[in-house]
Motif scaffolding. Structure first.
Motif, PDB file in Angstrom:
ATOM      1  N   ARG A   1       0.867  -1.176   0.000  1.00  0.00           N
ATOM      2  CA  ARG A   1       0.000   0.000   0.000  1.00  0.00           C
ATOM      3  C   ARG A   1       0.900   1.221   0.000  1.00  0.00           C
ATOM      4  O   ARG A   1       1.568   1.506   0.994  1.00  0.00           O
ATOM      5  CB  ARG A   1      -0.876  -0.017   1.259  1.00  0.00           C
TER       6      ARG A   1
ATOM      7  N   ILE B   1      -5.203  13.727  -8.936  1.00  0.00           N
ATOM      8  CA  ILE B   1      -5.143  12.526  -8.091  1.00  0.00           C
ATOM      9  C   ILE B   1      -5.173  11.300  -8.999  1.00  0.00           C
ATOM     10  O   ILE B   1      -5.978  11.236  -9.924  1.00  0.00           O
ATOM     11  CB  ILE B   1      -6.348  12.427  -7.123  1.00  0.00           C
TER      12      ILE B   1
ATOM     13  N   ARG C   1      -5.328   7.053  -8.549  1.00  0.00           N
ATOM     14  CA  ARG C   1      -5.410   5.882  -7.662  1.00  0.00           C
ATOM     15  C   ARG C   1      -5.249   4.631  -8.522  1.00  0.00           C
ATOM     16  O   ARG C   1      -5.949   4.468  -9.514  1.00  0.00           O
ATOM     17  CB  ARG C   1      -6.756   5.862  -6.940  1.00  0.00           C
TER      18      ARG C   1
ATOM     19  N   MET D   1      -4.865   0.330  -8.573  1.00  0.00           N
ATOM     20  CA  MET D   1      -4.805  -1.014  -7.989  1.00  0.00           C
ATOM     21  C   MET D   1      -3.880  -1.809  -8.895  1.00  0.00           C
ATOM     22  O   MET D   1      -4.096  -1.842 -10.118  1.00  0.00           O
ATOM     23  CB  MET D   1      -6.181  -1.660  -7.954  1.00  0.00           C
TER      24      MET D   1
ATOM     25  N   THR E   1      -2.028  -1.203  -3.766  1.00  0.00           N
ATOM     26  CA  THR E   1      -2.563   0.056  -4.273  1.00  0.00           C
ATOM     27  C   THR E   1      -1.469   1.113  -4.245  1.00  0.00           C
ATOM     28  O   THR E   1      -0.574   1.076  -3.406  1.00  0.00           O
ATOM     29  CB  THR E   1      -3.739   0.588  -3.425  1.00  0.00           C
TER      30      THR E   1
ATOM     31  N   GLU F   1      -1.143   5.493  -4.730  1.00  0.00           N
ATOM     32  CA  GLU F   1      -1.848   6.758  -4.940  1.00  0.00           C
ATOM     33  C   GLU F   1      -0.837   7.861  -5.174  1.00  0.00           C
ATOM     34  O   GLU F   1       0.213   7.899  -4.533  1.00  0.00           O
ATOM     35  CB  GLU F   1      -2.729   7.096  -3.721  1.00  0.00           C
TER      36      GLU F   1
ATOM     37  N   LYS G   1      -3.437  17.072  -1.604  1.00  0.00           N
ATOM     38  CA  LYS G   1      -3.764  16.538  -0.280  1.00  0.00           C
ATOM     39  C   LYS G   1      -3.347  17.547   0.790  1.00  0.00           C
ATOM     40  O   LYS G   1      -2.241  17.486   1.357  1.00  0.00           O
ATOM     41  CB  LYS G   1      -3.059  15.194  -0.079  1.00  0.00           C
TER      42      LYS G   1
ATOM     43  N   GLY H   1     -10.961  14.046  -1.505  1.00  0.00           N
ATOM     44  CA  GLY H   1     -10.547  12.648  -1.544  1.00  0.00           C
ATOM     45  C   GLY H   1     -10.559  11.973  -0.191  1.00  0.00           C
ATOM     46  O   GLY H   1     -10.568  12.637   0.858  1.00  0.00           O
ATOM     47  N   PHE H   2     -10.569  10.668  -0.233  1.00  0.00           N
ATOM     48  CA  PHE H   2     -10.669   9.832   0.968  1.00  0.00           C
ATOM     49  C   PHE H   2      -9.767   8.620   0.782  1.00  0.00           C
ATOM     50  O   PHE H   2      -9.634   8.081  -0.322  1.00  0.00           O
ATOM     51  CB  PHE H   2     -12.118   9.377   1.133  1.00  0.00           C
ATOM     52  N   ARG H   3      -9.141   8.178   1.866  1.00  0.00           N
ATOM     53  CA  ARG H   3      -8.291   6.986   1.826  1.00  0.00           C
ATOM     54  C   ARG H   3      -8.531   6.231   3.120  1.00  0.00           C
ATOM     55  O   ARG H   3      -8.133   6.680   4.188  1.00  0.00           O
ATOM     56  CB  ARG H   3      -6.824   7.401   1.710  1.00  0.00           C
ATOM     57  N   GLY H   4      -9.216   5.100   2.992  1.00  0.00           N
ATOM     58  CA  GLY H   4      -9.597   4.372   4.190  1.00  0.00           C
ATOM     59  C   GLY H   4      -9.109   2.941   4.164  1.00  0.00           C
ATOM     60  O   GLY H   4      -8.879   2.349   3.101  1.00  0.00           O
ATOM     61  N   ILE H   5      -8.959   2.380   5.354  1.00  0.00           N
ATOM     62  CA  ILE H   5      -8.515   0.991   5.462  1.00  0.00           C
ATOM     63  C   ILE H   5      -9.012   0.401   6.768  1.00  0.00           C
ATOM     64  O   ILE H   5      -9.149   1.109   7.765  1.00  0.00           O
ATOM     65  CB  ILE H   5      -6.963   0.900   5.395  1.00  0.00           C
TER      66      ILE H   5
ATOM     67  N   ARG I   1      -9.531  -4.565  -2.206  1.00  0.00           N
ATOM     68  CA  ARG I   1      -9.128  -3.183  -2.482  1.00  0.00           C
ATOM     69  C   ARG I   1     -10.198  -2.549  -3.360  1.00  0.00           C
ATOM     70  O   ARG I   1     -10.554  -3.102  -4.396  1.00  0.00           O
ATOM     71  CB  ARG I   1      -7.775  -3.147  -3.186  1.00  0.00           C
TER      72      ARG I   1
ATOM     73  N   GLY J   1     -12.060   7.970  -3.861  1.00  0.00           N
ATOM     74  CA  GLY J   1     -11.267   7.487  -2.740  1.00  0.00           C
ATOM     75  C   GLY J   1     -10.935   6.022  -2.901  1.00  0.00           C
ATOM     76  O   GLY J   1     -11.299   5.384  -3.889  1.00  0.00           O
TER      77      GLY J   1
ATOM     78  N   GLU K   1      -9.674  -0.223   1.748  1.00  0.00           N
ATOM     79  CA  GLU K   1      -9.055  -1.547   1.777  1.00  0.00           C
ATOM     80  C   GLU K   1      -9.556  -2.307   2.990  1.00  0.00           C
ATOM     81  O   GLU K   1      -9.720  -1.736   4.073  1.00  0.00           O
ATOM     82  CB  GLU K   1      -7.523  -1.439   1.819  1.00  0.00           C
TER      83      GLU K   1
ATOM     84  N   GLN L   1      -5.952  -1.491  12.567  1.00  0.00           N
ATOM     85  CA  GLN L   1      -5.702  -0.364  11.665  1.00  0.00           C
ATOM     86  C   GLN L   1      -6.982  -0.025  10.919  1.00  0.00           C
ATOM     87  O   GLN L   1      -7.135  -0.333   9.742  1.00  0.00           O
ATOM     88  CB  GLN L   1      -4.577  -0.703  10.679  1.00  0.00           C
TER      89      GLN L   1
ATOM     90  N   GLU M   1      -7.941   8.950   5.984  1.00  0.00           N
ATOM     91  CA  GLU M   1      -7.514  10.320   5.716  1.00  0.00           C
ATOM     92  C   GLU M   1      -8.570  10.910   4.804  1.00  0.00           C
ATOM     93  O   GLU M   1      -8.970  10.270   3.834  1.00  0.00           O
ATOM     94  CB  GLU M   1      -6.173  10.343   4.999  1.00  0.00           C
TER      95      GLU M   1
ATOM     96  N   TYR N   1      -7.009  13.141   9.747  1.00  0.00           N
ATOM     97  CA  TYR N   1      -6.423  11.808   9.769  1.00  0.00           C
ATOM     98  C   TYR N   1      -6.819  11.137  11.075  1.00  0.00           C
ATOM     99  O   TYR N   1      -6.767  11.747  12.142  1.00  0.00           O
ATOM    100  CB  TYR N   1      -4.900  11.876   9.658  1.00  0.00           C
TER     101      TYR N   1
END
Lengths: 375, 375, 375, 375
Positions: B159, B236, B238, B240, B250, B252, B257, C157-161, C238, C249, C252, C263, C267, C276
């Motif tokens: 990641r 941006i 993204r 995979m 992934t 990015e 940001k 944007g968004f980045r999540g896990i 993913r 965004g 994962e 985790q 963000e 964050y």
């Protein structure tokens, strides 16, 4: 009128000798306003090592006798990076020859020696500087400015430490660093850095109450040897201090703190805000500002960028980070600029002497231990 | 047989031009085994700026015409640090003159151009390198070694991200960086760094499925102007991806940001361990090792030290920290060593071309968007 | 008019059963405005275990047959914490009996089942809730408010896990969790949490492009057995997504990420700021606000305190910290308040159904993989 | 033989009163081996407030007169959570009635009072406990075990602090907390926590050398009032200490440290390892172990999980995190278990008395200040 070029002589080619070389080589690129340093001669006890260093660091010549540097009329500036037992002799010779002197810290093993060196330098009106590189960090300059501008309000306390672990192993060998001829131990070696930082940020330390101790009482004389040499210098120094400004704090110097490689850290707090810094993340400064929107208040992690001079001389974009050798470059550039302007930007010999006074006061306090209450 | 000295020519004196200058000036001191770089000529479109740079960076001469560097027989090596629209012309000229070439990234606006440059370099058998400095970090070398040695077990995922915020403000002006003539936008500018890092650590990327978008659709033409220029490049990207090793991940790339100055970060995990890194703390690597004493298991913060080559070339003590310019020094030193040995240490033009193939595949994937399911 | 007391029945006494018990026992102390929960009956397949749980958790009675809870007229509210293959049958029975239902996530193995459960609940007009506890965190509520109030500007944007590691060991045994009868794997198990969080903060997800894979293809049937059972559910998912608001965004879900215990992180960035968060430090929220004094700008670590409702119901002083079970208490208190007010505070069954639609869309997208470009 | 149920009486319904209520309500669910606490009566000076608390916290009855609790034969255990000026009277009455007593810290304003309370409790053979909740953290138990097992080698130093900021604003009003009738100030209020923690981890403190000061010399009497009340208690206490084990350390207590909400932190180092902890991240413990592979050495962040008892009583999965109220639950459960076993698990009144001896020694040392050297 100031010279456009300055001839540089370097004595010593170890850890700090190399750092000086890097710094002199980078200084002008980062600071176009300073005189051009010209690397003229490097000295080492080992002439072959000196020759190799000259080639590697770009000095025009080399010598196995440091007095050749003193005698060289093309050398304006001498950098002294040898063990501190040699500082006085070399420094006095350089000053006598009218050269500007940068000497690594601690300035000398005793306060009396330091005083003699200060007097010689001031009498001869040469520019001096001592290697307290950590305060050259843009984040430290920012911290000092914020404090001076009242952004923390009235200062109410300080908590500082310089801890590393290179002496933590009781089976580590006895070395020259532990010879009391070189000074009292960690209180001078690491302690001087945190004392310097405290003074840089907050001004004079007026009182000290200290507890200083030797942790590892003896060490092996050599690898495989059963003979152990008694250790007469200290491993940990703890100081409670008061500053001229009326507030107090603590300082610790510690070279047996297992796992710590560079915990040179402080917290300073005032009625309106606080700062936190550690050299372990030297490109960051933590700032808390009281009185805003409580919902989103907290410590802010300030990342170093070109808005924090002189970072921009190295890198035009924020967040890219300076390293240790860059701090040394700032230090040497400021030294050269001080020569050009006829006024040290510091810390000069006198400041190093003031730092050493705190060291000696700490030792005196610890010996008496009169405030210690048995429970 | 390799030359002991290499004549250096530098084209461009901006952010990266200065970084190259610092690096060439420090390289030999940190890496005594490399040929000595001699700074012979610097070029800038502005002849006066070039002259000033020569004085500041220590080049023997300067010019307002970059072709003077190409024509100079004393120059063995050319560093190209101009905007990427100029890379191809300058590079091909330098190669034709038999010079070794270091070119900043991205190598060129299009894959076809890159391919042409690779072919020219390989035909002429010159050594090339492209400015992917972040992988030169000792912590990255450590990460790569640990992965290769199986310390993470079978790799199961990656990641990665490179995010900064220099384009986050919708009222930021339209600049040359946004001109599509220079390339597709963030996917090439920052994306190439994280693609390079992923390849450096884990090998070939074999498949890409991407979503690439422009956030700020138009920007002011000038300060105070009401006229807005449409933005045709992306903000941006993204991705995979799948790697040759059979696992996925992934990536990015993001230049809007807000608040991030240098979030070039990755997590890689395997059946036996994990690593975490962010350039925001470039002297640290986080390592988790499965299977030990569960009571004390956790991520370990490894601090860079001389046990992590080539850190020790800069500083002999751990924890003192390298900075961005030191990474650049490692990069240039490896380039010079590659010339001495007749074999690029990389990333060379071919590697940059492979990186660009991923960029172009991402763009192709994003345009078709065929896997996107509407909910 | 709302009842002052609500009779509680709990089905299941494992991890989540205990969490519900803690929550019901603490809810009124933290939230004096809610109806008093009275712990009336607990059910477990093992009658003895149920009896023991009743004593330990303070339920008035126990049973080995969950239908006793459904049949009990003194029970107004049923908490279902069994494996998700049982959710539908139990839920429909409870609804048919007119009881309000809290069901753990994921709501059911298939979207069709979830839809049936939603319809039943809405037809019967009972209040429902699904166990997405992490969004009950005061820091998440703060994040949502800040986003809604425009404090980040236009979201970009968004980045999540959500990653844990309980399946990372390839020699870990095959268990019921891996039976596809229970659902598709990590995309539902952990994925539903990060999808829920994304929707909570940012609204509807309108498009998904996903890559979902099984890492450990087979697992031992039993300790010491050489027989391996093929694994048919996924280990890593993913997702690249687009939100109703027009921005994109990534999400994962990963249960083989060695070393990660919790985790669950995101963000989110906008034109004026960024947030964050990671559940690994659940009492903190990082906030960057653009446009202030650049010299002191940076990410601020907001620590949870009574200024962040409903933290103050638990602790009157900031910085003391909530734990996981406190989040569950908030969740159950909001459920009970929803019953009192006749309106679910959510996430209710419908929201869980919407989350599952994203899960199913991700699976569909991954199967087609049509946007994947081979390099 | 021990009773299966214990009748609980609670005096005080503020911050700590509520924390006790949460703890008693959760204790059995987390610790099935303890006697069942039955919440019988709650007292507050305000009878109406007491009645409300009874309803909210689940006590069977309430009173405006705390002596009703003492007189109630169904009450076995009394929790005293009033301001510390009331502790002695209430405690002695409860002991005289043969009740087990949990009293919040600090135990009493003076050492003499504490001694009287200890003697009364020991004479009557009741079980006592004092509210030092922070050492109940599974991470603290782990730290203590590691130290005791020699995992850090010979201990060489300690550095502890408890700092918050609730008194940092010089314009904050004068309150009962500042009345010297209640004790000496921060050295007792926060200092007792860090002294307790130091003793818990490392054993007896044998010597103290302290510097204690009042920062805000006077405070407004009321909102809008120009009248200021002189402050006679201290705001910051700095202690240099020696432990029975022969090593030293520093402790700081500070309630004017702007921005800090819960900096209860320590570092302890030995010849073979180090630990670092801060209550700001109470589910983490940092551990450095010397002597392994230097390439991957560093501080490991241990995350709390069921492998760290009694975490598993609350949550079966690692990384989910305990909160402040959970620590209080552990504390009260251990108190109840102590009653069942006829032996306090501590810290009991005697331990609180020992802590107070350190406090008084610090005050005595600071008054004499004889080791302070003027520079």
């Amino acid at each position: 009128m100031s010279k456009k070029k300055l001839g540089i002589g370097l004595i010593g080619t170890g850890f700090m000798g190399k750092a000086h070389a890097f710094a002199y080589r980078s200084a002008l690129a980062a600071f176009p306003d300073i005189p051009t340093p010209e690397l003229r001669m490097v000295a080492d006890v080992n002439a072959e090592g000196a020759a190799k260093a000259a080639q590697q660091y770009g000095f025009a010549s080399s010598t196995g006798n440091w007095r050749d540097i003193i005698a060289n009329p093309d050398i304006d500036v001498v950098s002294i990076t040898t063990p501190n037992t040699f500082h006085k002799e070399m420094t006095l010779a350089a000053i006598a020859a009218g050269k500007h002197v940068h000497c690594e810290k601690p300035l000398s093993p005793t306060l009396a020696d330091s005083e003699e060196m200060v007097k010689a330098a001031e009498a001869k009106k040469v520019i001096t500087q001592v290697g307290f590189n950590y305060i050259k960090n843009p984040m430290l300059k920012l911290a000092r400015e914020m404090i001076a501008a009242g952004e923390l309000g009235e200062i109410t306390g300080f908590r500082g430490i310089h801890a590393e672990d290179y002496m933590h192993d009781p089976e580590g060998l006895y070395t020259w660093r532990l010879d009391p001829v070189g000074g009292p131990g960690v209180v001078a070696d690491l302690g001087s850095h945190i004392i310097c930082m405290a003074r840089f940020l907050l001004g004079k330390i007026t009182h000290v109450n200290a507890d200083i101790e030797t942790i590892v009482k003896s060490r092996p004389k050599a690898v495989g040897s059963k003979e152990r040499v008694p250790v007469l210098v200290d491993d940990i120094a703890r100081l409670m201090v008061r500053f001229e400004g009326g507030f107090g704090g603590t300082l610790e110097a510690n070279w047996v703190k297992t796992g710590r490689k560079m915990q040179l850290a402080f917290e300073v707090h005032g009625s309106k805000g606080s700062l936190y810094f550690t050299q372990e993340r030297l490109n960051e400064l933590q700032f808390y500002k009281a009185g805003g929107d409580g919902r989103t208040a907290g410590f802010t992690t300030i990342e170093a960028g070109p808005q924090h001079p002189p970072y921009g001389g190295f890198i035009v974009a924020a967040g890219h980070q300076l390293g240790f050798n860059d701090l040394k470059t700032i230090e040497m550039a400021e030294f050269l600029r001080g020569i050009a302007h006829g006024k040290a930007e510091g810390p000069d010999f006198r400041e190093a002497y003031e730092i050493q006074k705190v060291v000696e006061a700490a030792l005196a306090s610890s010996r008496q231990a009169a405030s210690r209450v048995t429970i």
